[in-house]
Scaffold this motif. Structure first.
Motif, short mmCIF file in Angstrom:
data_model
loop_
_atom_site.label_atom_id
_atom_site.label_comp_id
_atom_site.label_asym_id
_atom_site.label_seq_id
_atom_site.Cartn_x
_atom_site.Cartn_y
_atom_site.Cartn_z
N ARG A 1 119.75 1.18 7.58
CA ARG A 1 118.41 1.75 7.74
C ARG A 1 118.02 2.37 6.42
O ARG A 1 118.74 3.21 5.88
CB ARG A 1 118.41 2.82 8.84
N LEU A 2 116.91 1.92 5.85
CA LEU A 2 116.42 2.54 4.62
C LEU A 2 116.11 4.01 4.90
O LEU A 2 115.45 4.33 5.89
CB LEU A 2 115.17 1.83 4.12
N ASP A 3 116.61 4.87 4.04
CA ASP A 3 116.48 6.30 4.29
C ASP A 3 115.37 6.93 3.46
O ASP A 3 114.50 7.60 4.01
CB ASP A 3 117.81 6.99 4.00
N ARG A 4 115.41 6.72 2.14
CA ARG A 4 114.41 7.38 1.30
C ARG A 4 114.27 6.69 -0.05
O ARG A 4 115.16 5.97 -0.50
CB ARG A 4 114.78 8.85 1.08
N LEU A 5 113.12 6.93 -0.67
CA LEU A 5 112.84 6.51 -2.04
C LEU A 5 112.48 7.76 -2.81
O LEU A 5 111.67 8.57 -2.35
CB LEU A 5 111.68 5.50 -2.05
N SER A 6 113.08 7.93 -3.97
CA SER A 6 112.85 9.16 -4.73
C SER A 6 112.72 8.86 -6.21
O SER A 6 113.14 7.80 -6.69
CB SER A 6 113.99 10.16 -4.50
N GLY A 7 112.13 9.81 -6.93
CA GLY A 7 112.05 9.73 -8.38
C GLY A 7 113.25 10.40 -9.02
O GLY A 7 113.85 11.32 -8.45
N ARG A 8 113.60 9.95 -10.20
CA ARG A 8 114.78 10.47 -10.90
C ARG A 8 114.43 10.62 -12.37
O ARG A 8 113.85 9.72 -12.99
CB ARG A 8 115.95 9.50 -10.73
N TYR A 9 114.76 11.78 -12.93
CA TYR A 9 114.51 12.04 -14.35
C TYR A 9 115.77 11.75 -15.16
O TYR A 9 116.90 12.04 -14.71
CB TYR A 9 114.09 13.48 -14.57
N ASP A 10 115.59 11.20 -16.35
CA ASP A 10 116.74 10.92 -17.21
C ASP A 10 117.38 12.20 -17.73
O ASP A 10 118.60 12.26 -17.92
CB ASP A 10 116.31 10.04 -18.38
N ASP A 11 116.57 13.21 -17.98
CA ASP A 11 117.07 14.48 -18.50
C ASP A 11 117.54 15.36 -17.34
O ASP A 11 116.73 15.75 -16.49
CB ASP A 11 115.95 15.19 -19.28
N PRO A 12 118.83 15.71 -17.27
CA PRO A 12 119.31 16.54 -16.17
C PRO A 12 118.61 17.89 -16.09
O PRO A 12 118.42 18.43 -14.99
CB PRO A 12 120.81 16.70 -16.47
N VAL A 13 118.23 18.44 -17.23
CA VAL A 13 117.52 19.73 -17.23
C VAL A 13 116.16 19.58 -16.56
O VAL A 13 115.75 20.41 -15.75
CB VAL A 13 117.38 20.28 -18.66
N GLN A 14 115.47 18.51 -16.92
CA GLN A 14 114.17 18.26 -16.30
C GLN A 14 114.30 17.97 -14.82
O GLN A 14 113.42 18.31 -14.01
CB GLN A 14 113.48 17.09 -17.01
N GLU A 15 115.42 17.37 -14.44
CA GLU A 15 115.67 17.06 -13.04
C GLU A 15 115.66 18.32 -12.18
O GLU A 15 115.27 18.30 -11.01
CB GLU A 15 117.01 16.33 -12.90
N THR A 16 116.09 19.45 -12.76
CA THR A 16 116.18 20.69 -11.99
C THR A 16 114.86 21.45 -11.94
O THR A 16 114.70 22.33 -11.09
CB THR A 16 117.26 21.61 -12.60
N SER A 17 113.92 21.12 -12.83
CA SER A 17 112.69 21.92 -12.90
C SER A 17 111.41 21.13 -12.69
O SER A 17 110.40 21.69 -12.25
CB SER A 17 112.62 22.63 -14.26
N ALA A 18 111.40 19.85 -12.99
CA ALA A 18 110.17 19.05 -12.88
C ALA A 18 109.87 18.73 -11.42
O ALA A 18 110.76 18.77 -10.56
CB ALA A 18 110.31 17.77 -13.70
N PRO A 19 108.61 18.40 -11.12
CA PRO A 19 108.25 18.04 -9.75
C PRO A 19 109.06 16.83 -9.27
O PRO A 19 109.23 15.86 -10.01
CB PRO A 19 106.76 17.70 -9.85
N ARG A 20 109.53 16.92 -8.05
CA ARG A 20 110.32 15.83 -7.48
C ARG A 20 109.53 15.16 -6.36
O ARG A 20 108.75 15.80 -5.66
CB ARG A 20 111.65 16.34 -6.93
N THR A 21 109.75 13.85 -6.24
CA THR A 21 109.07 13.07 -5.22
C THR A 21 110.11 12.40 -4.34
O THR A 21 111.00 11.70 -4.85
CB THR A 21 108.17 11.99 -5.85
#
Length: 229
Positions: free
Chosen positions: A137-157
């Motif tokens: 069962r497909l669960d989710r589709l999400s965005g991913r940032y290359d920069d781990p620091v940005q991953e913690t602070s940038a808007p997530r989808t």
């Protein structure tokens, strides 16, 4: 016996031969019973030997056919979804999801990559060799940032594929495992690829339960040379 030739034989041929030898075994058992009732011991001994030989060939051919079927199925892939990407602004993307049944969905994503995840149910070995495919069962589709620091602070989808209140066999199997004794494991599987403008990606599920994501040739070129060099 030439094992290399046996392994190259089509699975269906092996299973048909196994069925033929099974019928021969049954026929020999009938004749063996008549010989035993007639007290013809020598003839019964030869029939018993022939029965054992036919039964051994039945097991050999049937087992080899089932094993080859299992390995062939493990190498197959089932198409899950195609993804087309279009850039809206830096790190903002419009995606079109296309399923094999012709349905589509438009979503927007933030990040440098897209990541898709599925919940996979695998069966125990007997069922797997019998050709019972994994359930997913497909669960989710999400965005991913290359920069781990940005991953913690940038808007997530995160886009969910689940429907509230829908019947979910996978969750039911985890909650009541005694109802589904042939279930082996339930686990998550995911794949991600970089986003590029006009990118086209295909996602498939292998018989091992692993999600595989592939860009087409033009998209792969854009990923390798993002600045057109």
């Amino acid at each position: 016996m030439d094992w290399s030739a046996l392994l190259r034989m089509p699975m269906t041929v092996l299973l048909v031969l196994a069925a033929v030898f099974a019928l021969i075994t049954l026929a020999q058992l009938v004749v063996l019973r008549r010989h035993l009732h007639g007290r013809r011991r020598l003839a019964a001994s030869w029939r018993a030997l022939l029965c054992l030989l036919c039964f051994a060939l039945t097991l050999l051919l049937g087992g080899t056919g089932a094993a080859l079927r299992g390995y062939r199925l493990l190498g197959e892939e089932a198409p899950i979804v195609d993804i087309d990407a279009r850039i809206l602004s830096p790190q903002r993307w419009a995606l079109t999801l296309s399923w094999p049944d012709g349905s589509t969905r438009q979503v927007q994503l933030a990040g440098d990559d897209w990541r898709i995840e599925a919940i996979v149910l695998k069966w125990k070995l007997p069922a797997l060799l019998a050709g019972v495919p994994p359930l997913y069962r497909l669960d989710r589709l999400s965005g991913r940032y290359d920069d781990p620091v940005q991953e913690t602070s940038a808007p997530r989808t995160v886009i969910s594929f689940g429907e509230a209140g829908s019947f979910d066999l996978l969750r039911l199997g985890k909650k009541y495992p005694q109802w589904f004794p042939e279930i082996d494991t339930v686990y998550g599987s995911g794949a991600f690829l970089p986003l590029v403008d006009q990118g086209h990606y295909s996602v498939s599920l292998m018989r091992t339960g692993a999600l595989v994501a592939r860009p087409d040739e033009a998209t792969e070129q854009r990923i390798s040379h993002p600045l057109g060099g």
